[in-house]
Design a protein around this motif. Structure first.
Motif, PDB file in Angstrom:
ATOM      1  N   ASP A  48      12.500 131.932 -25.718  1.00 15.23           N
ATOM      2  CA  ASP A  48      11.237 132.521 -25.527  1.00 15.23           C
ATOM      3  C   ASP A  48      11.033 133.603 -24.615  1.00 15.23           C
ATOM      4  N   ASN A  49      10.309 133.432 -23.342  1.00 18.93           N
ATOM      5  CA  ASN A  49      10.288 134.655 -22.467  1.00 18.93           C
ATOM      6  C   ASN A  49      11.426 134.310 -21.377  1.00 18.93           C
ATOM      7  N   THR A  50      12.375 133.785 -21.632  1.00 23.57           N
ATOM      8  CA  THR A  50      13.389 133.469 -20.269  1.00 23.57           C
ATOM      9  C   THR A  50      14.811 133.917 -20.923  1.00 23.57           C
ATOM     10  N   VAL A  72      25.316 137.756 -12.379  1.00 27.02           N
ATOM     11  CA  VAL A  72      24.306 136.910 -12.888  1.00 27.02           C
ATOM     12  C   VAL A  72      22.792 137.636 -13.037  1.00 27.02           C
ATOM     13  N   GLU A  73      22.217 137.173 -13.983  1.00 29.01           N
ATOM     14  CA  GLU A  73      20.716 137.837 -14.195  1.00 29.01           C
ATOM     15  C   GLU A  73      19.932 136.683 -14.804  1.00 29.01           C
ATOM     16  N   ALA A  74      18.767 136.341 -14.094  1.00 28.47           N
ATOM     17  CA  ALA A  74      17.631 135.638 -14.882  1.00 28.47           C
ATOM     18  C   ALA A  74      16.342 136.265 -14.956  1.00 28.47           C
ATOM     19  N   THR A  75      15.773 136.526 -16.063  1.00 29.60           N
ATOM     20  CA  THR A  75      14.638 137.365 -16.315  1.00 29.60           C
ATOM     21  C   THR A  75      13.499 136.283 -16.923  1.00 29.60           C
ATOM     22  N   GLN A  76      12.306 136.600 -16.576  1.00 29.93           N
ATOM     23  CA  GLN A  76      11.202 135.503 -16.980  1.00 29.93           C
ATOM     24  C   GLN A  76       9.980 136.611 -16.832  1.00 29.93           C
ATOM     25  N   ASN A  77       9.353 136.706 -18.077  1.00 30.85           N
ATOM     26  CA  ASN A  77       8.082 137.742 -18.026  1.00 30.85           C
ATOM     27  C   ASN A  77       8.444 139.171 -17.115  1.00 30.85           C
ATOM     28  N   ARG A  94      12.058 124.795 -20.812  1.00 24.17           N
ATOM     29  CA  ARG A  94      13.474 125.704 -20.598  1.00 24.17           C
ATOM     30  C   ARG A  94      12.926 127.027 -19.906  1.00 24.17           C
ATOM     31  N   SER A  95      12.162 126.985 -19.335  1.00 24.83           N
ATOM     32  CA  SER A  95      11.602 128.206 -18.708  1.00 24.83           C
ATOM     33  C   SER A  95      12.306 127.836 -17.270  1.00 24.83           C
ATOM     34  N   VAL A  96      12.224 128.848 -16.343  1.00 24.26           N
ATOM     35  CA  VAL A  96      12.775 128.678 -14.910  1.00 24.26           C
ATOM     36  C   VAL A  96      11.869 128.162 -14.009  1.00 24.26           C
ATOM     37  N   LYS A  97      12.237 127.252 -13.374  1.00 27.80           N
ATOM     38  CA  LYS A  97      11.510 126.463 -12.139  1.00 27.80           C
ATOM     39  C   LYS A  97      11.949 126.956 -10.858  1.00 27.80           C
ATOM     40  N   HIS A  98      13.228 126.972 -10.616  1.00 24.34           N
ATOM     41  CA  HIS A  98      13.773 127.431  -9.394  1.00 24.34           C
ATOM     42  C   HIS A  98      15.169 127.977  -9.546  1.00 24.34           C
ATOM     43  N   VAL A  99      15.269 128.979  -8.629  1.00 26.70           N
ATOM     44  CA  VAL A  99      16.977 129.543  -8.602  1.00 26.70           C
ATOM     45  C   VAL A  99      17.206 129.349  -7.369  1.00 26.70           C
ATOM     46  N   SER A 100      18.445 129.233  -6.826  1.00 22.72           N
ATOM     47  CA  SER A 100      19.193 129.448  -5.573  1.00 22.72           C
ATOM     48  C   SER A 100      20.360 130.526  -6.005  1.00 22.72           C
ATOM     49  N   GLY A 130       3.976 127.900 -16.334  1.00 23.32           N
ATOM     50  CA  GLY A 130       3.218 129.126 -16.812  1.00 23.32           C
ATOM     51  C   GLY A 130       4.265 130.427 -16.448  1.00 23.32           C
ATOM     52  N   GLN A 131       5.226 130.286 -15.821  1.00 19.28           N
ATOM     53  CA  GLN A 131       6.410 131.261 -15.514  1.00 19.28           C
ATOM     54  C   GLN A 131       5.520 132.218 -14.585  1.00 19.28           C
ATOM     55  N   ILE A 132       5.013 131.718 -13.723  1.00 20.89           N
ATOM     56  CA  ILE A 132       4.290 132.605 -12.482  1.00 20.89           C
ATOM     57  C   ILE A 132       5.072 132.413 -11.197  1.00 20.89           C
ATOM     58  N   ILE A 133       5.811 133.389 -10.610  1.00 18.33           N
ATOM     59  CA  ILE A 133       6.434 133.194  -9.551  1.00 18.33           C
ATOM     60  C   ILE A 133       5.421 132.785  -8.146  1.00 18.33           C
ATOM     61  N   SER A 134       5.953 131.897  -7.383  1.00 21.90           N
ATOM     62  CA  SER A 134       5.058 131.640  -6.297  1.00 21.90           C
ATOM     63  C   SER A 134       5.899 131.850  -4.935  1.00 21.90           C
ATOM     64  N   THR A 135       7.290 131.565  -4.678  1.00 15.79           N
ATOM     65  CA  THR A 135       7.732 131.888  -3.291  1.00 15.79           C
ATOM     66  C   THR A 135       9.280 132.408  -3.450  1.00 15.79           C
TER      67      THR A 135
END
Length: 223
Positions: A48-50, A72-77, A94-100, A130-135
Motif C-alpha cells: 500500500d503506502n509503505t 536502508v530506507e522506509a517510506t510511508q506517505n 503492515r504499515s510502519v509503527k516504529h523504527v529504530s 493512520g500512518q501519522i508520525i508522532s515522535t
C-alpha cells in the motif's frame, strides 16, 4: 509448496485479506504460510503506502517486524527514514509503527507547507495508526532542520544538540515540541512573520521549544 528460493530478478506479488504486497530483489527465500521473506540485493517490499528498501531485508509479518541492513530506507506517505541499519515494528495492516535506526540515521517529514528533517547517529521514531508520525527521539549529536515551503509565513529553523533531542509531531507534519539535551543552539533565519525579519539564535545546555498550535512558529523557548 512451503517455501520458494529464487535468484535474479525476483518479483513476488501477493494479495491476502485485501492487502496487496510486491517484493523484488536479486535473491529471495520466501515461506508461503507465514509470508516470511529473506531478501538480498536491491530488496524492496511495497505494501500500500509503505515501502521498505535495503540490500538485505528479513521480513516477518507474522511477528509484525522487519530487519533492514545496508542502505536502508522506509517510506510511508510523506515520511522517510534512512540509515545504515533499521529494526521495524509493523501494525496489522503492515504499515510502519516504529523504527529504530542506527548509523547515519535520518527521519524526514514532508508536509504541504514545510519539510522537517532530523539527523543523528541513532533515531527511534513512532507513527500513530493512520500512518501519522508522532515522535522522533535521537541519541548523539543531533540536527533538526525545518524548511518552509510555498507561501508559508513560517521561518526556517535549525536546532543543533550535542547529546539528544525529542521531537514531537502533532499531525500533518506540524511540530508541537522539541526538547534537546547537551549544548544546544537554535537558529531562526529571517522570521517572515516578524516585522524586522531578523535572524535569531538561542544557545543553552538544554532547550525546550514549544510551537504554536499550527506548528508554524515558536510559541516559547525555555533554557
Amino acid at each position: 509448496v512451503k517455501t520458494l528460493e529464487m535468484n535474479d530478478n525476483v518479483d513476488i506479488r501477493t494479495n491476502r485479506g485485501g492487502r496487496s504486497k510486491t517484493i523484488t530483489a536479486v535473491y529471495a527465500h520466501h515461506t508461503i504460510d507465514d509470508e516470511r521473506a529473506e531478501l538480498k540485493g536491491r530488496a524492496n517490499i511495497i505494501s500500500d503506502n509503505t515501502t521498505l528498501k535495503a540490500e538485505h531485508i528479513v521480513y516477518e509479518p507474522a511477528f509484525l517486524r522487519a530487519t533492514l541492513t545496508t542502505a536502508v530506507e522506509a517510506t510511508q506517505n510523506g515520511d522517510k527514514a534512512t540509515g545504515d541499519a533499521m529494526a521495524v515494528s509493523l501494525y496489522e495492516d503492515r504499515s510502519v509503527k516504529h523504527v529504530s535506526i542506527t548509523g547515519n540515521a535520518g527521519v524526514q517529514n514532508s508536509a504541504p507547507d514545510r519539510t522537517t528533517t532530523v539527523r543523528a547517529p541513532r533515531i527511534d521514531a513512532d507513527w500513530k495508526v493512520g500512518q501519522i508520525i508522532s515522535t522522533a527521539r535521537t541519541t548523539g549529536e543531533t540536527i533538526v532542520n525545518i524548511v518552509p515551503a510555498g507561501n508559508s509565513n513560517a521561518a526556517p529553523m535549525t536546532a543543533n544538540a550535542a547529546r539528544s533531542a525529542n521531537v514531537t509531531f502533532i499531525g500533518n507534519g506540524a511540530i508541537g515540541q522539541i526538547v534537546t539535551d547537551g549544548r544546544t543552539s537554535i537558529r531562526i533565519d529571517g522570521d517572515r512573520a516578524a516585522a524586522d525579519g531578523a535572524s535569531k539564535t538561542v544557545t543553552a545546555d538544554t532547550i525546550k521549544t514549544d510551537f504554536q498550535a499550527d506548528g508554524k512558529s515558536i510559541k516559547r523557548a525555555e533554557a
